[in-house]
Design an enzyme around this catalytic site. Sequence first.
Site, PDB file in Angstrom:
ATOM      1  N   ASP A  16      -5.616  -4.220  -1.522  1.00 32.13           N
ATOM      2  CA  ASP A  16      -4.569  -3.362  -0.970  1.00 32.13           C
ATOM      3  C   ASP A  16      -5.131  -1.967  -0.727  1.00 32.13           C
ATOM      4  OD1 ASP A  16      -4.682  -2.136  -3.473  1.00 32.13           O
ATOM      5  OD2 ASP A  16      -2.789  -2.985  -4.165  1.00 32.13           O
ATOM      6  N   PHE A  17      -4.285  -1.028  -0.409  1.00 34.64           N
ATOM      7  CA  PHE A  17      -4.723   0.326  -0.070  1.00 34.64           C
ATOM      8  C   PHE A  17      -5.470   1.013  -1.212  1.00 34.64           C
ATOM      9  CE2 PHE A  17      -0.663   0.836  -2.109  1.00 34.64           C
ATOM     10  CZ  PHE A  17      -0.809   1.991  -2.859  1.00 34.64           C
TER      11      PHE A  17
END
Length: 132
Positions: A16-17
Site C-alpha cells: 500500500d502507500f
Amino acid sequence: MTQHSFPVRIYYEDTDFSGNVYHAAYLKFFERGRTEFLRDEGIHHSELAAQGIAFAVRSMELQFDGAAHIDDLLTVTTEVATISGARLTLRQAILRDQTVLTRANVVVVAIKTAGGPARMPREILARFAAKA
C-alpha cells in the site's frame, strides 16, 4: 503433522502507500498456501470439481503481528488442526525468516458445486484423520 511450506515473494502490487503489504494481500498468500498444501497431498481442485465438490472458506480468524515489505521472501506454513465429516480446520502462518508476521485459523467446508453442503470426500477424511 509436519507443516507444509510455500514461498511467496512480495511485489510492489502487494503493498500500500506506506510500503507495507496491504492487509487483504495476506488472504491471497494464505489461499495459495492452502492450495499448494492440498496439491502436495494429491488433492486437486479440478478433480474435486469433476466430482461436483468444492471447498469454501467458512470462517477465518487472522492476527497481524508484523508487516511485510516489498522484495521480502516469505514462507506460508499450513497444517491440519482438525477434520470432521464436513469441515477441515487449518492453522496457517506467514513468516519472514523465523519471525511470524501473520497467523490464521481457517475453517474450510465441503460444498456441492451445484449448491448446498457436502460431506468431505472419504479419501480426504482418511488422509487427514491421522494428521490432525
